[in-house]
Enzyme design. Structure first.
Site, PDB file in Angstrom:
ATOM      1  CD  GLN A 179      -3.094  -0.714   0.151  1.00 51.95           C
ATOM      2  OE1 GLN A 179      -3.242   0.411  -0.342  1.00 51.95           O
ATOM      3  NE2 GLN A 179      -3.854  -1.722  -0.216  1.00 51.95           N
ATOM      4  CB  CYS A 332     -10.189 -11.080   2.624  1.00 54.58           C
ATOM      5  SG  CYS A 332      -8.735 -10.801   1.620  1.00 54.58           S
TER       6      CYS A 332
HETATM    7  C1  LIG Z   1      -3.224  -5.872  -2.028  1.00 53.93           C
HETATM    8  C2  LIG Z   1      -2.300  -6.218  -0.911  1.00 53.93           C
HETATM    9  C3  LIG Z   1      -1.559  -7.417  -0.922  1.00 53.93           C
HETATM   10  C4  LIG Z   1      -1.721  -8.463  -1.989  1.00 53.93           C
HETATM   11  O1  LIG Z   1      -1.209  -8.052  -3.226  1.00 53.93           O
HETATM   12  P1  LIG Z   1      -1.722  -8.840  -4.553  1.00 53.93           P
HETATM   13  O2  LIG Z   1      -0.823  -8.334  -5.632  1.00 53.93           O
HETATM   14  O3  LIG Z   1      -3.135  -8.419  -4.738  1.00 53.93           O
HETATM   15  O4  LIG Z   1      -1.565 -10.278  -4.291  1.00 53.93           O
HETATM   16  C5  LIG Z   1      -0.686  -7.662   0.113  1.00 53.93           C
HETATM   17  N1  LIG Z   1      -0.534  -6.785   1.111  1.00 53.93           N
HETATM   18  C6  LIG Z   1      -1.207  -5.627   1.164  1.00 53.93           C
HETATM   19  C7  LIG Z   1      -0.979  -4.682   2.288  1.00 53.93           C
HETATM   20  C8  LIG Z   1      -2.128  -5.306   0.161  1.00 53.93           C
HETATM   21  O5  LIG Z   1      -2.807  -4.172   0.219  1.00 53.93           O
END
Ligand SMILES: *Cc1c(COP(=O)(O)O)cnc(C)c1O
Length: 408
Positions: A179, A332
């Site tokens: 993020q 989720c």
């Molecule tokens: C979106 C997210 C992930 C997962 O990333 P993907 O590329 O969607 O697998 C992992 N950690 C954080 C903090 C996220 O926001």
């Protein structure tokens, strides 16, 4: 109808320049980067240029960037990779109670494999306690995995200080910066970060492309090799991640990083202004609402508000009818009835944790979007509260002692 996308933490639209870059590579650079012919070598060159672009953005060396298929894969490789390779050295991992499921569920899996995991609690803002972190380290601790910024409540952890503690005790420090990359400056040297995960689709790049920064490309003084690969095969990414490289996607990731490098300061200022405007307007004009997360140690694009007596899901559906896309928190938790583990960890009652609304903004958010949202939200809250059985002074539906006839 007007459409306002305020769910940039779930994923971002691709920047048109990124789309153009990817399309060009699909057309022109379709070679396998492992092939010896010219087309293959052209692909290999693009791969290396992309590595360099990303590396310089976080003050890493080019050979410390490893591309993979997602942020999730990157978190998995960082944590399982260290755990499996260094289990002779120790079996203890420290993480926080508010990690993304990609980290949290990986740690839970490792517990089943015999590893010990400490889940550090956080305060009401979502911040870990540095003293507690240091006291939790034992001579069996091999890894600390603490996220840079939280995906639900936007809280930014004291990363540089965590890095110092990890370095002092010779423990590997992984941070999930999915993020954070592109929003807040990151310097892996200054912050003593050993492993860093990022994902292209959170910063206007393509979905299904991630990266792991690995200090010393997986070799550490006194440890030797400290990462075990999860995928075995042709030995791509210097043996740590076999699979024919997704060259167009990786080039798109690099283009997205380049655009963030150019726009980050300006964009962050704009989003901070929007963020603080939303927080001020809503907390001043709506009753029984509170901010989740910290006021200033916070991602510039994140607002997370708790509305008492109503459910986040109902707010989202009502906003969606008005053409506004928001979220309750993590993608989720919206699929299950369980309240978010992040909101519970900051000390919320389960009934309050159901009333959260996450607004996340980005590159294409305008002041007019914010004003539209601020115009549509208050009547929705009022209407939902009128219909809600969860009135002031009454028991909540989620309370086990709640009786349905209480609101009759
Ligand atoms: C979106 C997210 C992930 C997962 O990333 P993907 O590329 O969607 O697998 C992992 N950690 C954080 C903090 C996220 O926001």
């Amino acid at each position: 109808m007007k459409y306002v996308y305020l769910d940039y933490a779930a994923t971002t639209p691709m920047d048109p320049e990124v789309i153009k870059e990817i399309e060009n590579h699909y057309r022109e650079t379709y070679g396998n980067a492992s092939s010896f012919h010219t087309m293959g070598q052209k692909a290999a060159q693009i791969l290396e240029n992309s590595r360099e672009t990303v590396a310089s953005f976080i003050n890493a060396k080019t050979d410390e960037i490893f591309f993979m298929s997602s942020g999730t894969e990157s978190d998995n490789l960082a944590i399982k990779g260290v755990a499996f390779k260094s289990k002779e050295r120790g079996n203890h991992i420290i993480t926080s109670a508010i990690e993304h499921h990609a980290v949290q569920h990986t740690c839970q899996y490792l517990e089943k494999q015999g590893f010990k995991v400490s889940y550090l609690p956080v305060d009401e803002y979502g911040l870990i306690d540095l003293k507690e972190l240091e006291e939790t380290i034992t001579n069996k601790t091999i890894l600390i995995s603490i996220m840079f910024a939280n995906n639900e409540i936007g809280t930014i952890e004291p990363i540089k200080e965590i890095g110092e503690i990890a370095k002092k005790h010779d423990v590997i420090f992984h941070t999930d910066a999915v993020q954070t990359l592109g929003k807040v400056p990151i310097d892996v040297e200054e912050m003593n970060i050993d492993l860093l995960s990022a994902s292209a689709h959170k910063l206007y790049g393509p979905k299904g492309v991630g990266l792991l920064y690995i200090r010393g490309h997986g070799v550490r003084k006194g440890w030797g090799k400290y990462i075990e690969p999860l995928l075995h095969g042709g030995g791509h990414e210097r043996g740590l991640r076999s699979s024919t490289e997704n060259v167009p996607g990786i080039a798109g990731f690099a283009k997205a990083v380049e655009l963030c490098k150019r726009n980050m300061k300006e964009e962050s200022e704009k989003l901070t202004k929007f963020r603080d405007k939303i927080i001020k307007e809503i907390t001043e004009n709506i009753e029984d609402v509170y901010l989740n997360g910290h006021y200033t140690k916070r991602l510039p694009n994140n607002v997370n508000l708790g509305f008492r007596y109503i459910e986040g899901e109902s707010i989202i559906l009502s906003l969606d009818v008005e053409g506004i896309a928001t979220s309750t928190g993590s993608a989720c938790s919206s699929k299950s009835l369980e309240p978010s583990h992040v909101l519970l960890a900051i000390g919320q009652k389960p009934e309050d944790a159901h009333g959260s609304l996450r607004i996340t903004m980005g590159r294409y958010t305008t002041e007019a979007d914010i004003d539209y949202f601020l115009e549509k939200l208050p009547p929705i809250i009022e209407k939902l509260r009128k219909m809600s059985p969860l009135k002031k002074g009454k028991k909540y539906m989620f309370d086990p002692t709640y009786e349905t006839d209480q609101h009759h």
